[in-house]
Design an enzyme around this catalytic site. Sequence first.
Site, PDB file in Angstrom:
ATOM      1  N   THR A 157      52.007  44.882  37.140  1.00 19.37           N
ATOM      2  CA  THR A 157      51.685  44.897  38.056  1.00 19.37           C
ATOM      3  C   THR A 157      52.238  43.120  38.465  1.00 19.37           C
ATOM      4  OG1 THR A 157      49.767  44.833  37.187  1.00 19.37           O
ATOM      5  CG2 THR A 157      49.723  43.904  38.305  1.00 19.37           C
ATOM      6  N   ARG A 185      43.032  57.393  40.799  1.00 24.30           N
ATOM      7  CA  ARG A 185      42.792  56.022  40.294  1.00 24.30           C
ATOM      8  C   ARG A 185      43.189  54.599  40.447  1.00 24.30           C
ATOM      9  NH1 ARG A 185      45.440  51.313  37.532  1.00 24.30           N
ATOM     10  NH2 ARG A 185      44.280  51.073  35.334  1.00 24.30           N
ATOM     11  N   GLY A 187      42.760  50.741  39.147  1.00 27.03           N
ATOM     12  CA  GLY A 187      42.096  49.431  38.693  1.00 27.03           C
ATOM     13  C   GLY A 187      41.373  48.167  38.604  1.00 27.03           C
ATOM     14  N   THR A 207      46.993  40.916  34.818  1.00 27.31           N
ATOM     15  CA  THR A 207      47.879  42.032  34.619  1.00 27.31           C
ATOM     16  C   THR A 207      47.161  42.480  33.223  1.00 27.31           C
ATOM     17  OG1 THR A 207      49.992  43.089  34.625  1.00 27.31           O
ATOM     18  CG2 THR A 207      49.446  40.511  33.583  1.00 27.31           C
TER      19      THR A 207
END
Length: 287
Positions: A157, A185, A187, A207
Amino acid sequence: MSQTYALILHGGAGVLADHDYSAEREHMRHLAERAEGRLAAGDHAMDIVCDVIADLEASGLYVAGKGASPNRAGRYELDAAIMHGPSRKAGSIAALTGFISPIGVARAVMQDTPHVMLAGHGACEFAALKEFQRVDSVNDYYTPAAAPDDREIPTGTVGCVALDTHGELVAGTSTGGTLNKMEGRVGDCPIIGAGTWADDQVAVSCTGQGEFFLRTATARDLAARMAYGGMALDEATDAALGAVGGLGGEGGIIAVDRAGNVAHPFNSPGMKRAVVQAGKPVIVAVN
């Protein structure tokens, strides 16, 4: 206008023991020093944070933007979010495909729509309507960055948080998501309060293994510990990350408060980061 300012950028939690991160270090230092000059000159945190993240995305050195990896279906689905602390205005995109700068699209969602999040086909349609730069060739553009791949949920990230001389706090995050993720997906990165948060007290970017940050609403949890629990920034950041670790997750957090204090703890094998504070030398580190 205050003389106090601070900024932290990150290039993702998790580092490979045998990888040479000199290119990442040099790139982060360049971005941090340029951002420091802009903060000292009175530029606004919103512009600086978005520009820093756009540069991180475009570099191909991190698991975001150009450096993202495909999901199991072979598609590059990218996520990003931006939040302006004083107004609580926020914009995010999830599963965006085919565009160069996810953070730019997220900012446009915040500024040009009545919504906070657009996802999938809708996010792509919006990016096309706003004429954001497209990826000409998926095969030629993306250059997946090196990332730890021996964990159950490999991570990557980029993010940036800043306090400007106007007293405004801003947080932004962008990611290609966990490596080899399932199609669709999403996050913590684009979820306001999980991976990204800013208010009038603190700005936060997370992150790491996003599933765990989602389950603890980490970014907002940190802010709530300060607002309702009276914790100082360091204490709140450590406690919020501790909640992630308590579930078995790993990663890191970058945060800056309204006084210009900074925190950047991690429980992962390293975290790529650079720190700017008024009157102090720039710090660049990966572990």
